[in-house]
Design a protein around this motif. Structure first.
Motif, PDB file in Angstrom:
ATOM      1  N   HIS A 142      45.903  35.428  37.114  1.00 45.35           N
ATOM      2  CA  HIS A 142      46.306  35.883  36.086  1.00 45.35           C
ATOM      3  C   HIS A 142      44.942  36.402  35.215  1.00 45.35           C
ATOM      4  O   HIS A 142      44.885  36.147  34.120  1.00 45.35           O
ATOM      5  N   ILE A 143      44.053  37.166  36.063  1.00 47.05           N
ATOM      6  CA  ILE A 143      43.131  37.866  35.338  1.00 47.05           C
ATOM      7  C   ILE A 143      43.311  39.386  35.678  1.00 47.05           C
ATOM      8  O   ILE A 143      43.468  39.889  36.742  1.00 47.05           O
ATOM      9  N   LYS A 144      43.075  40.113  34.767  1.00 41.94           N
ATOM     10  CA  LYS A 144      43.055  41.591  34.854  1.00 41.94           C
ATOM     11  C   LYS A 144      41.978  42.085  35.691  1.00 41.94           C
ATOM     12  O   LYS A 144      40.652  41.733  35.494  1.00 41.94           O
ATOM     13  N   ALA A 145      42.079  43.060  36.552  1.00 48.11           N
ATOM     14  CA  ALA A 145      41.126  43.574  37.526  1.00 48.11           C
ATOM     15  C   ALA A 145      41.332  44.937  37.651  1.00 48.11           C
ATOM     16  O   ALA A 145      42.249  45.787  37.502  1.00 48.11           O
ATOM     17  N   THR A 146      40.012  45.639  37.794  1.00 47.93           N
ATOM     18  CA  THR A 146      39.741  47.011  37.988  1.00 47.93           C
ATOM     19  C   THR A 146      39.109  47.146  39.408  1.00 47.93           C
ATOM     20  O   THR A 146      38.017  46.698  39.539  1.00 47.93           O
ATOM     21  N   VAL A 147      39.708  48.117  40.245  1.00 52.61           N
ATOM     22  CA  VAL A 147      38.795  48.150  41.589  1.00 52.61           C
ATOM     23  C   VAL A 147      38.538  49.701  41.695  1.00 52.61           C
ATOM     24  O   VAL A 147      39.200  50.704  41.456  1.00 52.61           O
ATOM     25  N   VAL A 148      37.193  49.729  42.020  1.00 49.13           N
ATOM     26  CA  VAL A 148      36.716  51.103  41.905  1.00 49.13           C
ATOM     27  C   VAL A 148      36.434  51.334  43.665  1.00 49.13           C
ATOM     28  O   VAL A 148      35.572  50.704  44.296  1.00 49.13           O
ATOM     29  N   MET A 149      36.970  52.569  44.153  1.00 51.72           N
ATOM     30  CA  MET A 149      36.895  52.940  45.559  1.00 51.72           C
ATOM     31  C   MET A 149      36.631  54.331  45.658  1.00 51.72           C
ATOM     32  O   MET A 149      36.948  55.059  45.077  1.00 51.72           O
ATOM     33  N   VAL A 200      35.849  43.787  37.699  1.00 48.14           N
ATOM     34  CA  VAL A 200      35.574  45.019  38.137  1.00 48.14           C
ATOM     35  C   VAL A 200      35.017  44.831  39.417  1.00 48.14           C
ATOM     36  O   VAL A 200      34.019  43.944  39.596  1.00 48.14           O
ATOM     37  N   ALA A 201      35.290  45.620  40.570  1.00 46.79           N
ATOM     38  CA  ALA A 201      34.746  45.324  41.675  1.00 46.79           C
ATOM     39  C   ALA A 201      34.745  46.793  42.422  1.00 46.79           C
ATOM     40  O   ALA A 201      35.430  47.877  42.280  1.00 46.79           O
ATOM     41  N   VAL A 202      33.546  46.958  43.249  1.00 46.25           N
ATOM     42  CA  VAL A 202      33.709  48.006  44.059  1.00 46.25           C
ATOM     43  C   VAL A 202      33.950  47.576  45.392  1.00 46.25           C
ATOM     44  O   VAL A 202      33.669  46.675  45.876  1.00 46.25           O
ATOM     45  N   SER A 203      34.718  48.627  46.071  1.00 44.21           N
ATOM     46  CA  SER A 203      35.220  48.250  47.532  1.00 44.21           C
ATOM     47  C   SER A 203      35.591  49.328  48.669  1.00 44.21           C
ATOM     48  O   SER A 203      35.713  50.644  47.864  1.00 44.21           O
ATOM     49  N   GLY A 204      35.112  49.340  49.531  1.00 37.92           N
ATOM     50  CA  GLY A 204      35.313  50.251  50.695  1.00 37.92           C
ATOM     51  C   GLY A 204      36.770  49.878  51.359  1.00 37.92           C
ATOM     52  O   GLY A 204      37.311  50.568  52.217  1.00 37.92           O
ATOM     53  N   GLY A 205      37.367  49.008  50.839  1.00 39.32           N
ATOM     54  CA  GLY A 205      38.890  48.591  51.160  1.00 39.32           C
ATOM     55  C   GLY A 205      39.151  47.214  51.091  1.00 39.32           C
ATOM     56  O   GLY A 205      39.985  46.771  50.254  1.00 39.32           O
ATOM     57  N   ASN A 206      38.421  46.045  51.877  1.00 46.64           N
ATOM     58  CA  ASN A 206      38.870  44.976  51.775  1.00 46.64           C
ATOM     59  C   ASN A 206      38.495  43.791  50.667  1.00 46.64           C
ATOM     60  O   ASN A 206      39.416  43.170  50.154  1.00 46.64           O
ATOM     61  N   HIS A 207      37.407  44.149  50.141  1.00 53.69           N
ATOM     62  CA  HIS A 207      36.968  43.330  48.917  1.00 53.69           C
ATOM     63  C   HIS A 207      38.035  43.805  47.751  1.00 53.69           C
ATOM     64  O   HIS A 207      38.222  42.880  47.006  1.00 53.69           O
ATOM     65  N   GLY A 208      38.257  45.132  47.643  1.00 59.92           N
ATOM     66  CA  GLY A 208      39.257  45.455  46.577  1.00 59.92           C
ATOM     67  C   GLY A 208      40.606  44.906  46.718  1.00 59.92           C
ATOM     68  O   GLY A 208      41.088  44.450  46.014  1.00 59.92           O
ATOM     69  N   ILE A 209      41.310  44.946  47.877  1.00 52.48           N
ATOM     70  CA  ILE A 209      42.464  44.161  48.093  1.00 52.48           C
ATOM     71  C   ILE A 209      42.239  42.512  47.785  1.00 52.48           C
ATOM     72  O   ILE A 209      43.143  42.344  47.167  1.00 52.48           O
ATOM     73  N   ALA A 210      41.215  41.936  48.267  1.00 53.65           N
ATOM     74  CA  ALA A 210      41.138  40.783  47.896  1.00 53.65           C
ATOM     75  C   ALA A 210      40.902  40.463  46.389  1.00 53.65           C
ATOM     76  O   ALA A 210      41.708  39.460  45.800  1.00 53.65           O
ATOM     77  N   ARG A 248      40.250  52.962  40.440  1.00 52.80           N
ATOM     78  CA  ARG A 248      39.626  54.106  40.084  1.00 52.80           C
ATOM     79  C   ARG A 248      38.890  54.620  41.229  1.00 52.80           C
ATOM     80  O   ARG A 248      38.296  53.870  41.995  1.00 52.80           O
ATOM     81  N   LEU A 249      39.072  56.070  41.403  1.00 56.41           N
ATOM     82  CA  LEU A 249      38.586  56.470  42.877  1.00 56.41           C
ATOM     83  C   LEU A 249      37.340  57.434  42.367  1.00 56.41           C
ATOM     84  O   LEU A 249      37.390  58.231  41.384  1.00 56.41           O
ATOM     85  N   THR A 250      36.538  57.443  43.378  1.00 59.12           N
ATOM     86  CA  THR A 250      35.268  58.192  43.060  1.00 59.12           C
ATOM     87  C   THR A 250      35.013  59.205  44.352  1.00 59.12           C
ATOM     88  O   THR A 250      35.747  58.958  45.333  1.00 59.12           O
ATOM     89  N   THR A 272      33.244  41.666  33.802  1.00 61.37           N
ATOM     90  CA  THR A 272      32.566  40.927  34.924  1.00 61.37           C
ATOM     91  C   THR A 272      32.474  41.692  36.086  1.00 61.37           C
ATOM     92  O   THR A 272      33.680  41.704  36.647  1.00 61.37           O
ATOM     93  N   LEU A 273      31.313  42.034  36.766  1.00 61.64           N
ATOM     94  CA  LEU A 273      31.177  42.411  37.999  1.00 61.64           C
ATOM     95  C   LEU A 273      31.285  41.457  39.031  1.00 61.64           C
ATOM     96  O   LEU A 273      30.671  40.552  39.012  1.00 61.64           O
ATOM     97  N   VAL A 274      32.503  41.758  40.075  1.00 61.69           N
ATOM     98  CA  VAL A 274      32.608  40.795  41.092  1.00 61.69           C
ATOM     99  C   VAL A 274      31.995  41.648  42.442  1.00 61.69           C
ATOM    100  O   VAL A 274      32.527  42.591  42.955  1.00 61.69           O
ATOM    101  N   HIS A 275      30.719  41.618  42.403  1.00 56.88           N
ATOM    102  CA  HIS A 275      29.829  42.628  43.654  1.00 56.88           C
ATOM    103  C   HIS A 275      30.435  41.969  44.811  1.00 56.88           C
ATOM    104  O   HIS A 275      30.645  40.778  45.182  1.00 56.88           O
ATOM    105  N   PRO A 276      30.592  42.810  45.988  1.00 58.03           N
ATOM    106  CA  PRO A 276      30.949  42.437  47.214  1.00 58.03           C
ATOM    107  C   PRO A 276      29.957  41.828  47.985  1.00 58.03           C
ATOM    108  O   PRO A 276      30.376  40.901  48.945  1.00 58.03           O
ATOM    109  N   PHE A 277      28.796  41.853  47.682  1.00 59.29           N
ATOM    110  CA  PHE A 277      27.634  41.129  48.431  1.00 59.29           C
ATOM    111  C   PHE A 277      26.456  40.520  47.578  1.00 59.29           C
ATOM    112  O   PHE A 277      25.746  39.674  47.980  1.00 59.29           O
ATOM    113  N   ASP A 278      25.995  41.148  46.640  1.00 58.94           N
ATOM    114  CA  ASP A 278      24.793  40.987  45.809  1.00 58.94           C
ATOM    115  C   ASP A 278      25.135  39.723  44.659  1.00 58.94           C
ATOM    116  O   ASP A 278      24.827  39.964  43.671  1.00 58.94           O
TER     117      ASP A 278
END
Length: 331
Positions: free
Chosen positions: A91-98, A72-82, A118-120, A139-145
């Protein structure tokens, strides 16, 4: 603190999965700014931004169990796309929260890659939802931390610094990149500048690294003033730079390794996109456009003899986006 060995390990891990983007002297930008300007063109990266590097570096460290559970990742745009596109390739399932304020094109690309979107209502809520999903087993793939992600982003600086060294040896890898005095990097959560600064301090310690933020997304500026990360209110149109707070990890790198952080307006960032299109012949987004007005501030401070390097971080903006913003700011 991330060292050059971690960045080199990340580079070896992601080779073949990402693009070694060009480092090029820009005659147009050099004429515009009046000093030699060399660009690192990360907008030509897979997924349209540098974010593919950190996402891939992290994904390739997952255990079999973590891969099976998904990320899972949080993104303002580019991290989620990536993350969406690189996870699909692996071949890994991903969830993106924007946040709902994220660019529609970014959300469309996330879904097109097969990720669950997932939109918030805001970025603070997005980070909270991602943390809940992490607690449920993703597993959290944090954009910077995350030191692995920062090392992956640091490969931008590794390549830039290596190309500068090659130029010193007499090869044409940037029309004078070897003589760089100042490198500008935009800041959202700080992962890119943390990695780039670590690489340059190790390989080209005489080069000053500067951060760039936009008004309404000054998380690093306010953290530096406060002596540590603080949560800020976000109002910038530049959603890809709009983290609600930097992390302790990125703050530590910037406070130790970065010359200073300069701030420009949203209107200046959009004008920078137009100037990059006209003078550098590249189509960018405001997160990269902000580098040009910031470069003028840096030149006022460092004086004569400067040779600038710009990390052109991404190009995931539509013509409609830029046209709308240009009209809004009467550019």
């Amino acid at each position: 603190m991330i060292g050059i060995s971690e960045i080199q390990e990340a580079a070896a891990r992601i080779v073949g999965h990402v693009v070694r983007t060009p480092t090029m002297l820009s005659p147009g930008l050099s004429a515009l700014l009046g000093v030699p300007v060399t660009t690192k063109l990360e907008l030509l990266q897979r997924t349209g931004s540098f974010k593919a590097r950190g996402a891939t570096a992290k994904l390739l460290t997952l255990t079999d169990a973590e891969r099976a559970a998904g990320v899972v990742a949080v993104s303002g745009g580019n991290h989620g796309i990536a993350l969406a596109q690189m996870a699909a390739a692996l071949h890994i399932k991903a969830t993106v929260v924007m946040s709902r304020t994220a660019p529609r094109r970014a959300a469309d690309l996330v879904e097109a890659a097969g990720a669950s979107l997932r939109l918030t209502d805001g970025m603070a809520e997005a980070f909270a939802l991602a943390e809940r999903l992490r607690s449920e087993g993703l597993t959290l793939v944090h954009p910077f931390d995350d030191p692995v992600v920062i090392a992956g982003q640091g490969t931008v600086g590794l390549e830039f610094a290596e190309d500068a060294a090659n130029d010193d040896a007499g090869h044409d890898y940037g029309g004078g990149a070897g003589a760089l005095t100042d490198v500008l990097v935009s800041i959202g959560g700080g992962g890119l500048i943390a990695g780039v600064a670590a690489a340059f301090k190790a390989l080209r310690p005489g080069v000053r690294v500067w951060g760039v933020e936009t008004v309404g997304a000054t998380t690093m500026t306010e953290a530096l003033a406060a002596g540590g990360p603080v949560t800020v209110s976000l109002s910038s149109i530049v959603t890809t730079l709009s983290a609600p707070a930097v992390s302790q990890l990125t703050y530590d790198h910037v406070s130790a390794l970065v010359e200073d952080v300069v701030v420009v307006s949203d209107a200046e960032a959009v004008q920078g996109v137009l100037d990059l299109a006209e003078h550098a012949k590249v189509w960018t987004e405001p997160a990269a456009g902000c580098l040009l007005p910031a470069a003028r501030q840096v030149l006022e401070r460092v004086g004569d003899g400067a040779r600038l390097g710009l990390v052109v971080c991404g190009g995931n903006a539509t013509t409609a986006d830029i046209t709308q913003w240009a009209r809004r700011f009467e550019l």
